[in-house]
Scaffold this motif. Structure first.
Motif, PDB file in Angstrom:
ATOM      1  N   THR A 273       0.834  -1.202   0.000  1.00 42.44           N
ATOM      2  CA  THR A 273       0.000   0.000   0.000  1.00 42.44           C
ATOM      3  C   THR A 273       0.863   1.243   0.000  1.00 42.44           C
ATOM      4  O   THR A 273       2.021   1.230   0.430  1.00 42.44           O
ATOM      5  CB  THR A 273      -0.904   0.022   1.241  1.00 42.44           C
ATOM      6  OG1 THR A 273      -0.081   0.008   2.418  1.00 42.44           O
ATOM      7  CG2 THR A 273      -1.821  -1.184   1.261  1.00 42.44           C
TER       8      THR A 273
ATOM      9  N   THR B 280      -7.706  -0.500   6.527  1.00 43.79           N
ATOM     10  CA  THR B 280      -8.332  -0.483   5.208  1.00 43.79           C
ATOM     11  C   THR B 280      -7.276  -0.733   4.130  1.00 43.79           C
ATOM     12  O   THR B 280      -6.087  -0.863   4.428  1.00 43.79           O
ATOM     13  CB  THR B 280      -9.021   0.863   4.948  1.00 43.79           C
ATOM     14  OG1 THR B 280      -8.029   1.904   4.967  1.00 43.79           O
ATOM     15  CG2 THR B 280     -10.073   1.145   6.010  1.00 43.79           C
TER      16      THR B 280
ATOM     17  N   ARG C 196      -6.800  -3.287   2.251  1.00 42.74           N
ATOM     18  CA  ARG C 196      -6.209  -4.622   2.346  1.00 42.74           C
ATOM     19  C   ARG C 196      -5.820  -5.140   0.957  1.00 42.74           C
ATOM     20  O   ARG C 196      -6.563  -5.025  -0.007  1.00 42.74           O
ATOM     21  CB  ARG C 196      -7.222  -5.569   3.000  1.00 42.74           C
ATOM     22  CG  ARG C 196      -6.745  -7.014   3.159  1.00 42.74           C
ATOM     23  CD  ARG C 196      -7.894  -7.843   3.732  1.00 42.74           C
ATOM     24  NE  ARG C 196      -7.580  -9.254   3.782  1.00 42.74           N
ATOM     25  CZ  ARG C 196      -7.053  -9.861   4.834  1.00 42.74           C
ATOM     26  NH1 ARG C 196      -6.797  -9.171   5.940  1.00 42.74           N
ATOM     27  NH2 ARG C 196      -6.806 -11.164   4.813  1.00 42.74           N
ATOM     28  N   ARG C 197      -4.638  -5.725   0.875  1.00 41.67           N
ATOM     29  CA  ARG C 197      -4.155  -6.324  -0.357  1.00 41.67           C
ATOM     30  C   ARG C 197      -3.572  -7.702  -0.052  1.00 41.67           C
ATOM     31  O   ARG C 197      -2.796  -7.851   0.888  1.00 41.67           O
ATOM     32  CB  ARG C 197      -3.080  -5.454  -1.026  1.00 41.67           C
ATOM     33  CG  ARG C 197      -3.558  -4.057  -1.383  1.00 41.67           C
ATOM     34  CD  ARG C 197      -2.512  -3.257  -2.109  1.00 41.67           C
ATOM     35  NE  ARG C 197      -3.028  -1.920  -2.441  1.00 41.67           N
ATOM     36  CZ  ARG C 197      -2.577  -1.171  -3.428  1.00 41.67           C
ATOM     37  NH1 ARG C 197      -1.591  -1.604  -4.193  1.00 41.67           N
ATOM     38  NH2 ARG C 197      -3.103   0.008  -3.677  1.00 41.67           N
TER      39      ARG C 197
ATOM     40  N   ARG D 147     -12.597  -6.011 -12.127  1.00 46.59           N
ATOM     41  CA  ARG D 147     -13.292  -5.724 -10.865  1.00 46.59           C
ATOM     42  C   ARG D 147     -14.190  -6.895 -10.516  1.00 46.59           C
ATOM     43  O   ARG D 147     -14.893  -7.430 -11.369  1.00 46.59           O
ATOM     44  CB  ARG D 147     -14.120  -4.440 -10.980  1.00 46.59           C
ATOM     45  CG  ARG D 147     -14.808  -4.059  -9.661  1.00 46.59           C
ATOM     46  CD  ARG D 147     -15.443  -2.694  -9.748  1.00 46.59           C
ATOM     47  NE  ARG D 147     -14.440  -1.631  -9.815  1.00 46.59           N
ATOM     48  CZ  ARG D 147     -13.820  -1.145  -8.744  1.00 46.59           C
ATOM     49  NH1 ARG D 147     -14.070  -1.631  -7.547  1.00 46.59           N
ATOM     50  NH2 ARG D 147     -12.941  -0.179  -8.874  1.00 46.59           N
TER      51      ARG D 147
ATOM     52  N   THR E  19     -18.470  -6.174  -5.274  1.00 52.25           N
ATOM     53  CA  THR E  19     -17.465  -5.886  -4.244  1.00 52.25           C
ATOM     54  C   THR E  19     -16.732  -4.610  -4.618  1.00 52.25           C
ATOM     55  O   THR E  19     -16.904  -4.066  -5.709  1.00 52.25           O
ATOM     56  CB  THR E  19     -16.427  -7.030  -4.114  1.00 52.25           C
ATOM     57  OG1 THR E  19     -15.574  -7.009  -5.258  1.00 52.25           O
ATOM     58  CG2 THR E  19     -17.105  -8.393  -4.007  1.00 52.25           C
ATOM     59  N   THR E  20     -15.915  -4.137  -3.683  1.00 52.25           N
ATOM     60  CA  THR E  20     -15.051  -2.993  -3.969  1.00 52.25           C
ATOM     61  C   THR E  20     -13.652  -3.450  -4.350  1.00 52.25           C
ATOM     62  O   THR E  20     -12.737  -2.632  -4.460  1.00 52.25           O
ATOM     63  CB  THR E  20     -14.966  -2.071  -2.741  1.00 52.25           C
ATOM     64  OG1 THR E  20     -14.415  -2.825  -1.643  1.00 52.25           O
ATOM     65  CG2 THR E  20     -16.325  -1.525  -2.376  1.00 52.25           C
ATOM     66  N   SER E  21     -13.474  -4.754  -4.541  1.00 57.45           N
ATOM     67  CA  SER E  21     -12.146  -5.305  -4.794  1.00 57.45           C
ATOM     68  C   SER E  21     -11.850  -5.432  -6.279  1.00 57.45           C
ATOM     69  O   SER E  21     -12.744  -5.611  -7.108  1.00 57.45           O
ATOM     70  CB  SER E  21     -12.010  -6.685  -4.139  1.00 57.45           C
ATOM     71  OG  SER E  21     -12.097  -6.589  -2.733  1.00 57.45           O
TER      72      SER E  21
ATOM     73  N   ASP F 117      -8.397  -4.084  -2.183  1.00 54.86           N
ATOM     74  CA  ASP F 117      -9.571  -3.321  -1.771  1.00 54.86           C
ATOM     75  C   ASP F 117      -9.399  -1.929  -2.358  1.00 54.86           C
ATOM     76  O   ASP F 117      -8.614  -1.124  -1.862  1.00 54.86           O
ATOM     77  CB  ASP F 117      -9.639  -3.280  -0.245  1.00 54.86           C
ATOM     78  CG  ASP F 117     -10.838  -2.490   0.263  1.00 54.86           C
ATOM     79  OD1 ASP F 117     -11.546  -1.897  -0.571  1.00 54.86           O
ATOM     80  OD2 ASP F 117     -11.058  -2.452   1.482  1.00 54.86           O
TER      81      ASP F 117
ATOM     82  N   ARG G  48     -11.443   0.725  -2.683  1.00 54.90           N
ATOM     83  CA  ARG G  48     -12.372   1.810  -2.357  1.00 54.90           C
ATOM     84  C   ARG G  48     -11.689   3.163  -2.399  1.00 54.90           C
ATOM     85  O   ARG G  48     -12.279   4.161  -2.786  1.00 54.90           O
ATOM     86  CB  ARG G  48     -12.964   1.570  -0.957  1.00 54.90           C
ATOM     87  CG  ARG G  48     -14.057   0.519  -0.930  1.00 54.90           C
ATOM     88  CD  ARG G  48     -14.532   0.261   0.471  1.00 54.90           C
ATOM     89  NE  ARG G  48     -13.477  -0.358   1.283  1.00 54.90           N
ATOM     90  CZ  ARG G  48     -13.671  -0.763   2.547  1.00 54.90           C
ATOM     91  NH1 ARG G  48     -14.838  -0.591   3.137  1.00 54.90           N
ATOM     92  NH2 ARG G  48     -12.690  -1.344   3.203  1.00 54.90           N
TER      93      ARG G  48
END
Length: 247
Positions: free
Chosen positions: A100, A145, A147-148, A202, A206-208, A231, A233
């Motif tokens: 991140t 938040t 998350r990867r 995508r 989901t937002t992933s 993630d 978002r």
């Protein structure tokens, strides 16, 4: 006395086979197929590539070595043409895109010697049920938040050609920490030119975002496949690749 005219001798190629192989290999060194300073593939691999015997390859290498175009040490033969060393491009930190941008609470990584997923096995040309080195990575921002997660499976070629990766086999129990940040540098030092292909999609509802990365070498041999889930978002996906300018 009767004058006789000798027959013309049969045509023969004035350039021995090993010299023609040396010229071809020099061309690949100059066009960047093997980066300056990188280790050449082994004699067996070169023999397969040029469709000649290992002895012919050995003679071709000796020609280039005498001309100062190759340097040989305990790790093998290295291209010695003028130009930037193989380490000069900005390094790609493995696994690309998994870390991140924000400060992390502590990323976690491990390796295991296990049977990869069917998708990974097929991409790497592994027989069903054959184990390989599998790397798992998890990263998140300080507030939890972004998350990867990344799961990478390495091919038999990568483990055979890259000594640093092969060393992990005996300690790949799935629990010990294993940060492979320099994996791509190791591959390049082993004489492999890396070609990356990323497929980004995508995930529904989901937002992933899922990124599937496939990496192969200059001989189109698969080296690794990575499944990266992000993630998205808040984060933008940014991938930066640096290539040396043509000499």
């Amino acid at each position: 006395m009767v004058r006789t005219t000798p027959h013309d001798p049969p045509f023969t190629d004035p350039q021995p086979l090993y010299r023609r192989v040396a010229v071809q290999l020099l061309g690949e060194l100059r066009d960047g197929t093997v980066p300056p300073g990188a280790r050449l593939p082994g004699e067996r691999r070169l023999a397969e590539h040029f469709e000649v015997s290992r002895e012919t390859v050995r003679q071709a290498l000796e020609v280039l070595r005498r001309d100062g175009l190759l340097a040989t040490d305990r790790r093998g033969s290295h291209a010695a043409l003028p130009g930037p060393p193989a380490q000069s491009p900005a390094s790609l930190t493995f696994p690309v895109g998994a870390r991140t941008a924000e400060p992390s609470t502590g990323d976690r990584a491990s390796v295991a010697w296990e049977v990869p997923s069917p998708e990974h096995a097929a991409a790497l040309g592994l027989a069903p049920g054959r184990p390989t080195l599998v790397h798992r990575y998890l990263s998140a921002t300080a507030d939890g938040t972004g998350r990867r997660t990344a799961v990478t499976s390495f091919s038999a070629v990568a483990l055979a050609e890259v000594e640093e990766l092969a060393r992990y086999r005996d300690r790949a129990d799935g629990t010990a920490s294993a940060q492979l940040r320099r994996a791509y540098d190791w591959m390049r030092r082993a004489g492999l030119t890396l070609h990356h292909r990323d497929t980004i999609s995508r995930l529904a509802d989901t937002t992933s975002v899922r990124v599937v990365r496939r990496v192969h070498d200059q001989y189109a041999r698969p080296l690794e496949i990575t499944d990266l889930l992000v993630d998205a978002r808040q984060d933008a996906l940014v991938y930066e690749f640096t290539l040396s300018a043509a000499g």
